[in-house]
Every structure is written in C-alpha cells, then in structure tokens.
Write a protein that holds these residues in place. Structure first.
Motif: not given
Length: 688
Positions: A203-227
């Motif tokens: 659960x603790x690890x998934x919280x960190x995963x969701x936190x980063x994923x929420x930022x990446x979804x802001x611009x999913x087409x960006x090179x950083x998000x794609x990698x």
C-alpha cells in the motif's frame, strides 16, 4: 647474485625444524613450491615413510608437477647424502614414491571413501560424477519435485511463481537457486526471517506510484512521461482492477519488484524545457521519481528478505529428492566427497584415530583457496589428541602440519575460498602453537620491478580494511641487469584516426605490427639476455609471452589474430594458447565444410565448398557443367561420365566412401583419410 636472502632464517627453519608445524605465507615468485619440496625431502630423509605423507594441491596438474619436482629433488639429495641412514631413507622414498598421496583434496577424499564405504555410509561401488552430470541429475530431481509440488502449491510457491525472472523463466531461477543450496548443503541452517507486513508495504509503495502517475498524466505525450509509462500503466491497472476484485498481493509484489529494477526508471529521458505541465516543473517530476525509487528499493529489499527464507525451506525438499536420486544411482558429486569424508572422520572416533596414526605428515599447498570444510577435514587428521572431534579445538601434532598460502591470492570464491576463513584458521593455528613464517624474496623479477610493485601495493594493502591481508613487500634476489631496461613501453606508431584525433581503433590496428617488430628486434638485434637455469642466455622466442586482457571484442573481432599474422609474416616461432581465431583460419573453415559435406549428403553448399575449395580445387565452370549434366550429389553418382568430369566423379566417390564409413571410425580418422587423399598438407603449409 645477492648472497644472503632477506628471509634466509625462515627458509632454514622450513628445511631443518621438522618437529614444528608451520603456516607459511609466500607471495608469487618466492619459491614456495621449492620450499614445500625441500621440506618433504628433509622429512623423508629423516626416516618418514613416503606412503604415510599426504600432499594436497589445488589441481591434478599441480600434483603431477610437484611429484616430478620431488623425484628430481630426492635423486639430488640421495646423490649428495653423506649419512648412510639418510641415504637409505631417500632410496626407499624414491622406490616407493608412487605410494605417496599427492593429489587434490577431492581425490584424497575419494580414496578415503573407497577404503571405508561402510563407515562413510556410501555405496561400496560408488562413482563420482562430474559437475555437469551432477547438475543434470539435480535438474531431473528438481523437475520431478516441482511437478509434484504444483499439484498442491503452497502460498510461498505461488508467491514466487508470480515473480518475473530477468531471463524470463522463474522456474529456471528457482532451479539455479536450488543448485546453489546443493553446493552449500553442508550449511543447512534455515535462514532467519524478519517481520514483514506485506500488505502495508505494498500500500505504501502504491501511494508513491499513484503520486508520480498523477503528475505524469498531466502531459502523457511528453518525452519524460512516455519514458515513465510503466508507472502510469501500473497505476491505471491497480485503479481499474480494484473496482472489480480483491487486491492480488502476489501479483502486485511481482510487478513492484520488476519496476524496482526498471532501468528507464533510474535514467529516464528528461525531455526539453524546464516546465513539464502548468506549474509543474520537470525537476518536480524528477524529485517525485527519486522518492519513488527509494520506496521501491526498500520494498524490494524487504520483500526479497521475507521471501528468500520461505523459498529456501521449499527448496530443501528438492535437495532431498536429489540426494535420493544419487543414492539410487550409487553416485557422489564433488561436494559429497568432502562432506562424507569429513563426517566420517569427525563422527567416527575409531576411523579418526586410525587415520591420524597412519598419516604422519600433511602438506597443503595454496592454502588460501582452502574452504572451512576442507580445513576441518585436514586439521582433524593432524590433531595430537584423537579424542578431539571439534576441528576448532584441534592442536596439530608437532611437525605434522605444513601449509603454504598467499592471502593476497584468495580469489576463488566459487570454490569457497574466503580470506575471512583463511584469517580465522591462521589465528586458530597461531593460538595452538603453529608459528607463521613469511617468504619475502622474489626470484621472478628484477629489483626495479619489485620496487614498483611494493610502491603500488604497500600503501593500499594495509590490512586496515575489513578482511584484507597486510602487504608483505618483495625482497630482491639478484642485482639489476646493466644496460637493459626492465620495462619498455611501446608507442603506437599510428594513433590518429580520420579526423586527426587519437582513436582507439587506430591504436589497435597499429600495435600488432609494432609489437611484433619489437619482438623481432629483441630476438635478432638487441643482444639482451634473460636468466634461465641460473645463467644469462640470449633472448629467444620461447622466452617471450604476449598477454591479452581479452580475446575478442564485438566491434573488433578476434584481437589475437593480427598479432598471429604479424608473427607468421616475420617467421617467428609461436604457439597460440586460448585465442579465438582457430575457426576463422582458412584451413579450419575448409575442413569444417568438408566434414559437413561428409555428414550431410543434401548439404549442397558444403559439398560445393569442398569441391571448389583448396582440398579439390575444381573450377566453377567444371562444377557448373557437371551439375547441369549429372547433379552434384554423391549418393547418385553416374556409372559413366565424360572424360572432363572423371576427376569430379572420383572426388565424389571418395566423399561417398567417407560418408558411409563415418560412424564406424573416429572423426580424427575420417579427417586423416581426407587430408592424405587430397595431399593437402603442403597446400595448407604454403598458403599464407
């Protein structure tokens, strides 16, 4: 020559103080093998029975070489002996030298088990299987165990099978892990485990995963998000599946462990510009990513630490299946030889006392490569008290034990060599009255090279680091050679590439010819000498060795081949040991093609290569014409052919005879017949 050696006193004690056991530390080139031989000769001259000494070496080759050197030393000692008793003892030793036990520790244990199979609890007609065969036996035992266990898999087994192995096969990883336990089966204590709340950690690890994923979804087409799309994919998967079913901890653990090893996560493509999306900068995203990596690393470490002892307990059953299979077949593997012999000596007081009485002297070479299991067995045989069964309490009998090693060379971890074991045994022996001697005088190099080595290693090998030996400086044994430098650096004559920049490829291409030209100068014109059998002699080709860091490179191919070609061009005698160019040589390719044609009649390309190549050397026009008229197939040779095809028909008939007899004779015989028939000896010799 330097008259008095720095370590003369230590060498004198080795040869004369026969009533004291010793541990000798000797660096490479200090003559440790010579001192072992001198000690054995002195022991035999004092009246010891050659059949009652044991000499343990690291390899069978070393044992054979040691026996040859010992025979020569015994003959010299007998010729120089002035005491009649000593001479008689040496003559007896020479006559019965083959009775001496000079072998590897495994061969020695094999002999002990063969003598006492009942006490050792082994099949009297046991056979020793090589490691490759032992691995195949374990593979069969593991497969049978796994198939049976999969009928009713435990929670731990289901958990490990949800993991993803780096090679794509978790069962193969399990088998490799089981084989590691086989190799260390004398350490059968279950591994300790710590408290681990898996659900909370996930659960603790998934919280960190969701936190980063929420930022990446802001611009999913960006090179950083794609990698970092694997983070978004896992977050989406968790959110989607948790709405329809209960959380699968085994699956999530496996996916998080895989993510922890994802290289893209450690080094993503950053993209352009400081801003990522809106007010979120790229640095913000990367900071959250770094936090996730820390959480993932902690999770993987805790999950692996929790799972490993569980899987160890599971795999113990595969070890028992392996032991049962060996017992059924009446075979032992390498480790069995040591484990069974050690157990017999340790647990059977009568056998231990008999062997201690039989073996009067035990010599051990390369002691730094001795494992604790081997040391336990050997020390028990040297004990002055036959009632002692714990090897750590052993006090070696006076003069019975003589071991030589170099802690700096304790590098064979795969053979259980460990500097910590060496240090512990050394301390134990010193506490039991076994002094340590140091051989410092090196006979292998001139003083200037020794000073260089001492200057390089003495400041860093201080023994202050954990489990690191102290550096023992090398002492000179001879004077410098005048008018002859000890080290020569050969400059690359053409180090520049196409853009007038220094290029590795240019250096690599120019060094072979430059190096071999220097070798030719050394042999023909230098006038330099080397020491051989105590005399200075002119440098010849057999005094020179070319060493390579590696044989091949992906972009350069065989690195030794240009040097071989340069040596051949200058007619310098040489031998290639370990090179990778054998299969690239024309004569070898020719013979390989011929063997393929002999083995496979329908291999048209190999047959054409054989007839067209240097063995038969038929012209393309003749082969083409024969193919159109009769077909290149030696299984269907026409009875009559045109005169121009007579030689081709004869060659085909010969290849057919080799094909028909190939399974009734060794491959070497087939090759010999082929080469003699085609008379290709001269052809190969005279080709470049």
């Amino acid at each position: 020559m330097i008259v008095e050696l720095e370590d003369h006193a230590a060498r004198e004690r080795i040869r004369t103080d026969l009533g004291t056991s010793f541990l000798v530390e000797a660096s490479a080139g200090t003559g440790k093998t010579t001192e072992i031989v001198n000690r054995i000769v002195a022991v035999l001259a004092s009246g010891a029975d050659v059949s009652r000494i044991v000499v343990v070496t690291f390899t069978n080759k070393a044992a054979g070489e040691l026996k040859l050197r010992l025979r020569g030393a015994l003959e010299n000692a007998r010729a120089e002996a002035k005491d009649a008793t000593s001479k008689k003892s040496l003559e007896h030793a020479l006559a019965h030298l083959e009775e001496a036990r000079m072998s590897t520790i495994h061969s020695f244990c094999n002999d002990l088990l063969a003598e006492r199979p009942v006490e050792a609890r082994v099949d009297p007609s046991f056979k020793m299987v090589p490691e490759a065969e032992a691995q195949q036996l374990y593979k069969r035992a593991f497969q049978a165990w796994l198939e049976e266990r999969m009928k009713r898999p435990t929670a731990d087994l289901r958990r490990i099978l949800r993991r993803t192995a780096y090679d794509g096969s978790i069962t193969e990883s399990l088998r490799h892990g089981g084989w590691s336990l086989v190799e260390w089966r004398d350490y059968a204590t279950p591994w300790a485990s710590q408290e681990f709340n898996r659900a909370a950690a996930i659960e603790e690890t998934l919280v960190a995963v969701h936190r980063l994923a929420s930022l990446l979804r802001l611009k999913a087409t960006d090179t950083l998000a794609y990698s970092l799309r694997s983070v978004i994919a896992l977050s989406d998967h968790v959110q989607r599946t948790e709405t329809v079913r209960e959380r699968d901890l085994d699956e999530l653990e496996g996916r998080l462990v895989v993510m922890a090893g994802d290289r893209d996560l450690r080094n993503p493509r950053r993209g352009r510009g400081p801003q990522f999306a809106g007010d979120v900068t790229r640095d913000d995203v990367l900071n959250v990513l770094r936090e996730l990596c820390v959480v993932l690393d902690d999770f993987r470490a805790m999950a692996d630490s929790d799972l490993a002892p569980r899987i160890q307990r599971e795999l113990f059953d595969s070890l028992r299946a392996y032991e049962a299979m060996k017992a059924q077949l009446g075979v032992l593997d390498f480790d069995d030889l040591l484990i069974r012999a050690r157990a017999m000596i340790r647990d059977n007081p009568r056998v231990r006392a008999e062997l201690q009485e039989r073996f009067t002297h035990i010599f051990v070479d390369e002691f730094q490569d001795t494992s604790s299991l081997q040391a336990e067995l050997l020390l028990l045989l040297t004990a002055d008290d036959p009632t002692v069964s714990n090897w750590k309490d052993v006090r070696p009998a006076p003069g019975k034990l003589f071991v030589v090693g170099d802690p700096k060379q304790s590098i064979y971890r795969f053979r259980r060599a460990d500097i910590r074991v060496y240090d512990a045994i050394k301390h134990q022996l010193e506490q039991r009255g076994v002094p340590s001697l140091h051989l410092k005088t090196s006979f292998r190099s001139v003083p200037s090279v020794q000073r260089f080595v001492n200057g390089a290693f003495a400041p860093v090998m201080t023994g202050a680091a954990v489990h690191q030996p102290d550096y023992v400086p090398l002492m000179p044994s001879r004077a410098e050679v005048k008018d002859q430098p000890p080290v020569v650096v050969i400059a690359a004559p053409k180090p520049y590439g196409g853009n007038d920049d220094i290029a590795k490829s240019a250096i690599r291409n120019s060094l072979p010819d430059a190096t071999v030209a220097f070798i030719q100068w050394l042999i023909d014109k230098s006038g330099w000498t080397v020491e051989e059998n105590g005399k200075r002699v002119k440098i010849e080709s057999h005094h020179i060795c070319l060493l390579f860091r590696k044989y091949t490179e992906s972009y350069a191919g065989d690195l030794t081949r240009p040097y071989v070609s340069a040596l051949e061009a200058r007619d310098i005698p040489h031998v290639v040991v370990g090179g990778r160019s054998l299969h690239g040589r024309e004569e070898v390719e020719t013979l390989r093609a011929a063997l393929a044609a002999i083995e496979y009649p329908d291999d048209d390309l190999s047959l054409y290569a054989t007839l067209r190549g240097s063995l038969f050397a038929f012209a393309d026009t003749d082969l083409f014409a024969y193919q159109r008229s009769h077909r290149l197939d030696y299984t269907r040779i026409p009875d009559v052919v045109e005169p121009r095809f007579a030689e081709i028909r004869e060659a085909m008939s010969f290849l057919r005879s080799l094909h028909r007899g190939r399974n009734a004779r060794p491959v070497a015989d087939t090759l010999t017949r082929l080469i003699e028939h085609t008379r290709s000896f001269a052809n190969f010799v005279f080709r470049p």
